[in-house]
Design a protein around this motif. Sequence first.
Motif, PDB file in Angstrom:
ATOM      1  N   GLY A   1      -3.660  61.319  57.550  1.00 12.20           N
ATOM      2  CA  GLY A   1      -3.366  61.046  58.947  1.00 12.20           C
ATOM      3  C   GLY A   1      -4.541  60.738  59.843  1.00 12.20           C
ATOM      4  O   GLY A   1      -4.403  60.775  61.070  1.00 12.20           O
TER       5      GLY A   1
ATOM      6  N   LYS B   1      -0.581  59.350  62.751  1.00 12.47           N
ATOM      7  CA  LYS B   1      -0.657  60.765  62.417  1.00 12.47           C
ATOM      8  C   LYS B   1       0.343  61.091  61.310  1.00 12.47           C
ATOM      9  O   LYS B   1       1.342  60.400  61.135  1.00 12.47           O
ATOM     10  CB  LYS B   1      -0.376  61.621  63.658  1.00 12.47           C
ATOM     11  CG  LYS B   1      -1.434  61.528  64.721  1.00 12.47           C
ATOM     12  CD  LYS B   1      -1.292  62.640  65.757  1.00 12.47           C
ATOM     13  CE  LYS B   1       0.044  62.649  66.437  1.00 12.47           C
ATOM     14  NZ  LYS B   1       0.137  63.698  67.495  1.00 12.47           N
TER      15      LYS B   1
ATOM     16  N   GLU C   1       4.107  59.896  61.225  1.00 12.71           N
ATOM     17  CA  GLU C   1       4.708  60.670  62.308  1.00 12.71           C
ATOM     18  C   GLU C   1       6.069  60.125  62.741  1.00 12.71           C
ATOM     19  O   GLU C   1       6.977  60.904  63.060  1.00 12.71           O
ATOM     20  CB  GLU C   1       3.763  60.701  63.505  1.00 12.71           C
ATOM     21  CG  GLU C   1       4.270  61.526  64.671  1.00 12.71           C
ATOM     22  CD  GLU C   1       3.333  61.476  65.856  1.00 12.71           C
ATOM     23  OE1 GLU C   1       3.220  62.497  66.558  1.00 12.71           O
ATOM     24  OE2 GLU C   1       2.696  60.419  66.073  1.00 12.71           O
TER      25      GLU C   1
END
Length: 365
Positions: free
Chosen positions: A138, A162, A184
């Motif tokens: 990430g 991320k 994410e």
Amino acid sequence: MRLPGADKLLWRKPLPSKGLGGIAATDKYVIVSARDLDDTQDLWRCLDATTGTTQWSVRYPATGSLDFGNSPRATPLIHDAVVYCYGAFGHLYAIDLHTGKVLWKRDTRKEFAVPDDLPWGLCGSPLIAGGKLILYIGGPKAALVAFAPKTGDILWKAPGAKPAYGSFLSGTFGGVEQVIGYDEATLGGWDVNNGQRLWTLTPDRPKDFNVPTPLAWNGHIIVSTENNATRMYRFAEHGALDPKPVASYAELRPDTHTPVIVGNRLFGVHGGLHCLDLSNGLKAIWRGEDDALGHYTTVIASPTRLLLITMLGEALLVDALANEYKVLDRKALVEDEGGLYGHPAIVGGKLYLRSGNAAVCFGME
């Protein structure tokens, strides 16, 4: 096969803390994670599979504060006599399985500038694919990273967003060997040879936790999340994903539990146990209503049966081929358990799981 009772407890090994990470095991060794008594270090222990005696341990400083505690989330990976351990604060260790010698290590969160605002930490388990050790870390310039398994050298790194909180899978899809998993906010596939991102799927509804691991079936992938339910996708040429699902099922919406596949059947827990027909558009074959299966449950599948272990430490053995919800056996394995998250392991007729501040081993009949 019948479930073990209390009289089949072979050993119980106390640990200094509770934990969330799964157990990895061979016929000789059991790898389990914990935290030290001061909650400032990650601790990895190798136990003898027969006796539970500690064979070696590795610990290192890992400070911080996460929701649900600070223990490692990722299940260790055992490959070619090496254990790959990944802590919630980003410490990656390659350890000799037989001796406990640290072969190489990396502080991925520091090295790759991973953002600090990850309330559950780094959770994805290490993956071997295409001869590479692959992790979604990430960092903005190194989101997905491939390491040389023996040395820890970087083979390639791909920029990205991320991390989410799930693990990746690998396989050949649309004629291209790739690794597939979540960042994410999106699902993606990356070429295992060079890290090139092949496709991106943004779900209709945002803010999934993206914990369940995608599943492969007959050249397709199946994904399940709490906001977007369960869907099946196919691939076009050159490894690209067709963004329109070929099938969906709205009632299976797990936020942390990963379903399993037996033949052409998908089994998942969300307000009961769902059995879906993969060969018939994810049509429900049956749904088993059971008070024990309302939320998170770990599931291990064989060609004919399912072993389900609930948050409260109850085990259920279910017929995977029946045309109705058929429980073959059920027993409470551990008492006073209120949050059993770590995934168990079965090797050589032994069931290994962690409960509270202990690792336990049961003999399977």
